[in-house]
Design a protein around this motif. Structure first.
Motif, short mmCIF file in Angstrom:
data_model
loop_
_atom_site.label_atom_id
_atom_site.label_comp_id
_atom_site.label_asym_id
_atom_site.label_seq_id
_atom_site.Cartn_x
_atom_site.Cartn_y
_atom_site.Cartn_z
N PRO A 1 2.49 3.82 -0.58
CA PRO A 1 2.80 4.35 0.75
C PRO A 1 2.83 3.26 1.82
O PRO A 1 3.65 3.28 2.72
CB PRO A 1 1.66 5.34 1.01
CG PRO A 1 1.15 5.70 -0.34
CD PRO A 1 1.39 4.53 -1.22
N GLY A 2 1.98 2.23 1.70
CA GLY A 2 1.95 1.16 2.70
C GLY A 2 3.12 0.21 2.58
O GLY A 2 3.25 -0.72 3.37
N GLY A 3 3.97 0.37 1.57
CA GLY A 3 5.13 -0.50 1.41
C GLY A 3 4.93 -1.59 0.38
O GLY A 3 5.86 -2.32 0.05
N THR A 4 3.70 -1.76 -0.14
CA THR A 4 3.45 -2.79 -1.14
C THR A 4 4.14 -2.44 -2.46
O THR A 4 4.05 -1.31 -2.93
CB THR A 4 1.93 -2.92 -1.40
OG1 THR A 4 1.28 -3.06 -0.14
CG2 THR A 4 1.63 -4.11 -2.29
N GLU A 5 4.83 -3.42 -3.02
CA GLU A 5 5.46 -3.19 -4.33
C GLU A 5 4.43 -3.43 -5.42
O GLU A 5 3.71 -4.42 -5.38
CB GLU A 5 6.63 -4.14 -4.51
CG GLU A 5 7.42 -3.85 -5.78
CD GLU A 5 8.49 -4.88 -6.06
OE1 GLU A 5 9.55 -4.81 -5.42
OE2 GLU A 5 8.24 -5.75 -6.92
N VAL A 6 4.36 -2.52 -6.36
CA VAL A 6 3.46 -2.74 -7.49
C VAL A 6 4.20 -2.53 -8.80
O VAL A 6 5.22 -1.84 -8.85
CB VAL A 6 2.21 -1.82 -7.47
CG1 VAL A 6 1.35 -2.08 -6.26
CG2 VAL A 6 2.62 -0.36 -7.55
N ARG A 7 3.65 -3.16 -9.82
CA ARG A 7 4.21 -3.01 -11.17
C ARG A 7 3.16 -2.35 -12.05
O ARG A 7 1.97 -2.65 -11.92
CB ARG A 7 4.52 -4.38 -11.76
CG ARG A 7 5.62 -5.09 -11.02
CD ARG A 7 5.66 -6.56 -11.36
NE ARG A 7 6.98 -7.04 -10.99
CZ ARG A 7 7.87 -7.50 -11.84
NH1 ARG A 7 7.57 -7.60 -13.13
NH2 ARG A 7 9.06 -7.88 -11.44
#
Lengths: 365, 292
Positions: free
Chosen positions: A323-329
């Motif tokens: 939700p905060g915009g951080t991309e995760v894998r």
């Protein structure tokens, strides 16, 4: 393996004490200390320019440290010339003398030590057998493949039974399959000879699979030294966390006893997972394989907007946004997840509390 | 695109040329060689056996008179010494050049090449000034009180060797530089690590690997010296003639062309034989160990 080369001498301890190396204004190595035990296999791992090769060259004697000492078996060799250090070394390439046969190449260090011709021949043949190149003695290096040449270089580096073997990206010029074969070969040889190995590489997989301990270098400094498991499970700082293996970094802000993900829930991090002094904000590091799908509303569940789903053999790589915009894998076993996930899906993920580590906010150290 | 142009394109990309193109590129050179080298040489050869009548008399004379044999031997000896001196002086220079970079490397190269570009006559004349009775060498030695009377330096074998070594140095430095530069530092490093002292790194690794350059430099200087004219004539002793001086004398003073032609033929045969032997027994690919 023939008896002549087994266990003769074993390994010697190598110590690098407060070594710095300046090239003009540039500080290539900054106060690095390393203690390498006798018979230990240590990999120096780091990006190019991290100082790992300079450390190796200081041990070999090709570079004189600006300050600090190098000790082999407790003896200060900082001012000993290269040719008297009695070390073995395998270089990345260009190591076999093109004008000498394979046998004379392997016999070269023995010749330098005044060993007579018959004995040289015998020991060279024996060393060639240990790298499975018995009978290749009469060939010229140019008649061998790259992998065979490196095996000859390996035989030459151990034929005089040095107690320390230095390796400068010895497998860098080889293709992948050959590299894995040589990795095993080197491990076997090291185990059989009991020799101390200092191995420089920029390939972390190589470092993690081969070494007893790995020293991670960056910007001339030692970042962490530890077992492959230590490095992977308990990175000492944010650089190591990001450099070794894949890692998600998620910014968090302190809230009460826990930490809140931007636009997400508050998570807690066990004491053991907190590294360094955390101020009002920190960075949470979570491995992609620690993420798992969960139901909305479950404890620690975070919303994930799926952007890509990539099939990668045994695992499925899911790339999405928090939700905060951080991309995760996230890496999940393919057989469980393949049917269910598609780009555009909105799902929830969580991770075990102990799988996350918290580092201070700010640039990677 | 037609098939033909495609093939032509591919050739251009390959950098390989067809037969016609190769012949055209070679033609000017071949014509020049035929007219200016092969024809006069064959002509001389014919003169040596056909004049005054078809005979081998001219060759018999070369071998019958011991003085000519001595001239040949002396020429070979002086040329060998010249090549050895040039090798000894050139190797360190070439090695330094191969291991330097930037401005220093440029300056070194200039030191080698500037004399190379100036006239042989000028350089030889300079030596005759330097080595003369009142020349720089004698006045310096006298000034230092090392000698009383000026030494006879000019018109000696020594003067010839000094002059030819100087003139031919670049022919030694350049091939040496080429091979030395192509030797990666890792060979020397590996050898040192394996226990070789600086001297043994040099003697057992650098020199053998540089052997093709050493041989080609040595051959160029030696063979060129065998036929060198200006320097031996200006600096040498008339009592200790070299072969070319003899030839010139026969042509210009004695006007015995057939005899001079016989000497030229023998000199040419000697040069070819030496070049052939080197090529046969010290083929460059064998020296490098690359051949199968």
């Amino acid at each position: 393996m023939s008896d002549g080369t087994v266990g003769a001498g074993g390994g010697a301890a190598v110590a690098v004490e407060g070594v710095s190396k300046h090239f003009g204004e540039v500080v290539a190595v900054d106060e690095v200390s390393l203690a390498i035990g006798a018979g230990e296999f240590v990999a120096l791992l780091g990006p190019s320019g991290s100082g790992k090769t300079t450390i190796l060259m200081s041990i070999a004697g090709f570079e004189a440290p600006t300050s600090g000492r190098v000790l082999i078996d407790g003896r200060d060799v900082t001012d000993t010339p290269v040719y008297r250090r009695n070390l073995g070394m395998v270089f990345q390439k260009y190591t076999l003398f093109p004008h000498l046969t394979v046998r004379d190449n392997v016999g070269f260090p023995l010749k330098m030590r005044g060993v007579d011709k018959a004995e040289r021949r015998r020991r060279a043949e024996e060393a060639l057998e240990t790298v499975r190149l018995g009978g290749y003695g009469d060939r010229m290096p140019s008649q061998l493949s790259g992998g065979q040449q490196q095996r000859v270089a390996l035989a030459r580096a151990v034929v005089y039974r040095p107690r320390v073997l230095l390796m400068d990206e010895p497998l860098g010029a080889l293709d992948r399959n050959l590299r894995e074969e040589m990795q095993l070969e080197i491990k076997h040889l090291q185990a059989a000879l009991g020799i101390t190995v200092v191995f420089v590489t920029h390939d972390q997989e190589e470092a993690l699979t081969m070494a007893d301990r790995v020293a991670v270098m960056a910007q001339g400094r030692l970042q962490q030294i530890g077992s492959p498991e230590d490095l992977y499970e308990r990175p000492a700082n944010r650089f190591v966390a990001g450099f070794v293996g894949e890692m998600n970094f998620i910014p968090v802000a302190r809230e009460g006893a826990g930490f809140r993900l931007a636009g997400g829930p508050v998570v807690t991090v066990p004491e053991a997972g907190v590294v360094g002094e955390i101020g009002a904000a920190g960075v949470l590091a979570v491995r992609p394989e620690s993420l798992e799908l969960t139901e909305a509303g479950a404890a620690g569940a975070v919303a994930l907007a799926v952007r890509d789903v990539v099939y990668a053999g045994p695992s499925l790589l899911v790339i999405g946004q928090l939700p905060g915009g951080t991309e995760v894998r996230a890496r999940m076993p393919s057989r469980l997840q393949r049917q269910r996930l598609q780009p555009g899906d909105a799902v929830h993920v969580r991770w075990p509390e102990t799988a996350a580590r918290l580092y201070p906010d700010g640039a990677a150290a | 695109m037609t098939a033909a142009t495609r093939i032509r394109r591919r050739r251009a990309v390959d950098g390989r040329l067809g037969g016609t193109a190769s012949a055209l590129l070679l033609a000017p050179f071949l014509v020049l060689m035929l007219v200016a080298f092969v024809y006069p040489l064959v002509d001389l050869l014919l003169i040596s056996v056909l004049e005054p009548a078809p005979t081998l008399e001219n060759y018999r004379r070369v071998f019958a008179e011991p003085v000519y044999g001595r001239v040949f031997l002396r020429t070979v000896w002086i040329s060998l010494l010249t090549a050895v001196c040039a090798l000894i002086l050139a190797f360190p220079v070439a090695y330094l050049m191969s291991r330097s970079r930037g401005l220093f490397a440029g300056m070194l190269a200039a030191c080698v090449l500037l004399p190379f570009w100036s006239s042989v006559l000028v350089r030889t004349a300079a030596w005759s000034v330097m080595l003369g009775r009142e020349g720089m060498v004698n006045t310096t030695l006298k000034g230092l009180g090392l000698i009383e009377a000026p030494l006879q330096l000019l018109y000696t074998q020594g003067a010839v060797i000094i002059g030819m070594t100087h003139v031919l140095m670049p022919f030694m430095v350049l091939p040496l530089y080429g091979t030395l530069r192509a030797i990666p530092d890792d060979y020397a490093r590996a050898a040192a690590l394996l226990g070789a002292s600086r001297f043994r790194v040099f003697a057992e690794v650098i020199v053998p690997i540089a052997m093709p350059g050493i041989i080609s430099g040595f051959l160029i200087v030696f063979l060129t010296a065998l036929g060198f004219f200006i320097t031996p004539t200006l600096l040498g002793s008339p009592q200790e003639q070299m072969i070319v001086t003899l030839i010139s004398q026969q042509v210009r003073e004695v006007l015995d062309w057939p005899f001079a032609a016989a000497v030229v033929s023998l000199l040419t045969a000697l040069v070819l034989a030496i070049a052939f032997l080197f090529n046969r027994f010290l083929a460059f690919d064998k020296v490098l160990g690359g051949g199968r």
